[in-house]
Design an enzyme around this catalytic site. Structure first.
Site, PDB file in Angstrom:
ATOM      1  N   SER B  22      45.905  50.161  40.016  1.00 35.56           N
ATOM      2  CA  SER B  22      45.087  49.081  39.451  1.00 35.56           C
ATOM      3  C   SER B  22      44.403  49.542  38.167  1.00 35.56           C
ATOM      4  O   SER B  22      44.367  48.812  37.172  1.00 35.56           O
ATOM      5  CB  SER B  22      44.000  48.656  40.445  1.00 35.56           C
ATOM      6  OG  SER B  22      44.564  48.216  41.650  1.00 35.56           O
ATOM      7  N   ARG B  45      35.708  49.830  36.139  1.00 35.17           N
ATOM      8  CA  ARG B  45      35.493  49.548  37.570  1.00 35.17           C
ATOM      9  C   ARG B  45      34.908  48.146  37.765  1.00 35.17           C
ATOM     10  O   ARG B  45      35.187  47.486  38.780  1.00 35.17           O
ATOM     11  CB  ARG B  45      34.611  50.620  38.217  1.00 35.17           C
ATOM     12  CG  ARG B  45      34.568  50.525  39.747  1.00 35.17           C
ATOM     13  CD  ARG B  45      34.039  51.767  40.442  1.00 35.17           C
ATOM     14  NE  ARG B  45      35.002  52.849  40.460  1.00 35.17           N
ATOM     15  CZ  ARG B  45      36.023  52.940  41.305  1.00 35.17           C
ATOM     16  NH1 ARG B  45      36.219  52.020  42.235  1.00 35.17           N
ATOM     17  NH2 ARG B  45      36.858  53.943  41.234  1.00 35.17           N
ATOM     18  N   HIS B  48      37.878  46.014  37.665  1.00 35.54           N
ATOM     19  CA  HIS B  48      38.621  46.217  38.913  1.00 35.54           C
ATOM     20  C   HIS B  48      38.035  45.362  40.041  1.00 35.54           C
ATOM     21  O   HIS B  48      38.776  44.817  40.875  1.00 35.54           O
ATOM     22  CB  HIS B  48      38.554  47.710  39.274  1.00 35.54           C
ATOM     23  CG  HIS B  48      39.202  48.073  40.575  1.00 35.54           C
ATOM     24  ND1 HIS B  48      38.474  48.354  41.710  1.00 35.54           N
ATOM     25  CD2 HIS B  48      40.503  48.189  40.923  1.00 35.54           C
ATOM     26  CE1 HIS B  48      39.319  48.631  42.700  1.00 35.54           C
ATOM     27  NE2 HIS B  48      40.542  48.533  42.257  1.00 35.54           N
TER      28      HIS B  48
END
Lengths: 220, 220
Positions: B22, B45, B48
């Site tokens: 990812s 992040r 994500h």
């Protein structure tokens, strides 16, 4: 500099009043859409949770989703969450206003269980897969609330196809870049009641917001 | 119809491998940006967690934020969360890899406390306000992780201006339509280390993702 909160302290608004004002703002600013009068409060609460109107283009309901949700919640159907954030976010007070039988043990999440972690380690597969497998008994007639791992949804889809498992409702809102889009597409091809969000987006607060909006619809 | 998960079962990927894949996708698809090499893993992040690249335009760091975060986490600074979803989402294992002194009691959230609910009822103000006020001692040198109520951030801003309170770091990511934009603007005008998201968007998973990314940067 005078801190802004003094305006609020001088003219108090409760959490409930702030929420009502937020919902009115969403009604005012929302672009045109085709959600039914029963679907709109659910979508509106999803927008409230994310402040993101672009979700409107991606929310999908199976035709039977709201009726199925109402019966399941009124019957106190067990809830399986794919993250502990969902378990922490679900309001027991709201669930109990729909069905007084709801209690902490009605909401399950196995993703942090030691046996699940062991199976994941032994197979090099994600924990969420074994967590769903462990919950299969409760998911028969239960409500799946997924806002995290697409693998949880993929495994649930498999159980439905291969074992005849029939959840009462699937709230399928995993988020991310690997397996996510396909997991939701597969869900929409199954003959089960679902509410989902096409594409990569999703998340635990979205899944929780759908349950809370359904509780309002299901209240006696 | 063959369930999609059989592809994964035939070619196992662990949770860690899926995460790495990812992150590589995000690096590949991200539009051009000016984040520093230390800031980018934090923003990545956040992407994500939400699968939403439009956040890149709205993340803001104070110049001292990452250094301040590193010292605070290594010193085991207490963490005040504005929602129980944040408390549930924070990984104790990650925190303890940075500082072995972290334990469950290091993460506080007072929003569901009975005394806080009473104060809210008596004043017709939101619970999150009194929850922050109750946590002021821990917030001196502590880390504020806010992903829910703007009133929590407004009250923290007031405590900073009027009482000299100095948190080590403020992760200010409330979400919504009332008081949210202003609460973050006010934060950015203060002389404190912060990471925030301009505009209406935010959320508990975003705030948690920032803490987890900071833990990776702070690991010894």
């Amino acid at each position: 500099m005078k801190p802004l909160i003094h305006d609020l302290l001088a003219n108090p608004l409760s959490g409930e009043q702030i929420e009502a004002r937020s919902m009115a703002t969403i009604d005012r600013e929302a672009p045109p859409h085709n959600f039914s009068p029963e679907q709109w409060p659910i979508v509106r609460r999803m927008v409230h949770t994310t402040a993101d109107f672009s979700l409107l283009e991606q929310v999908r309901f199976s035709p039977d989703a709201i009726d199925a949700a109402r019966s399941a919640l009124r019957g106190g159907a067990p809830i399986y969450a794919d993250s502990n954030m969902i378990r922490a976010g679900l309001s027991m007070a709201r669930l109990q206003r729909v069905c007084p039988d709801y209690r902490a043990e009605s909401i399950l999440c196995h993703v942090a269980d030691a046996d699940v972690a062991n199976q994941a380690r032994q197979t090099s597969l994600p924990r969420s897969l074994f967590a769903v497998r462990k919950a299969a008994d409760k998911l028969q007639g239960g409500i799946a609330v997924f806002g995290n791992a697409p693998v949880a949804l993929l495994e649930l889809n498999r159980l439905i196809v291969e074992t005849g498992l029939r959840p009462a409702l699937i709230i399928g809102m995993p988020v991310g870049f690997v397996h996510v889009v396909e997991s939701k597409q597969e869900l929409m091809d199954l003959d089960v009641p679902y509410i989902t969000l096409e594409g990569r987006r999703g998340g635990s607060p979205l899944a929780v917001s759908v349950v809370h909006a359904l509780c309002e619809l299901a209240m006696p």
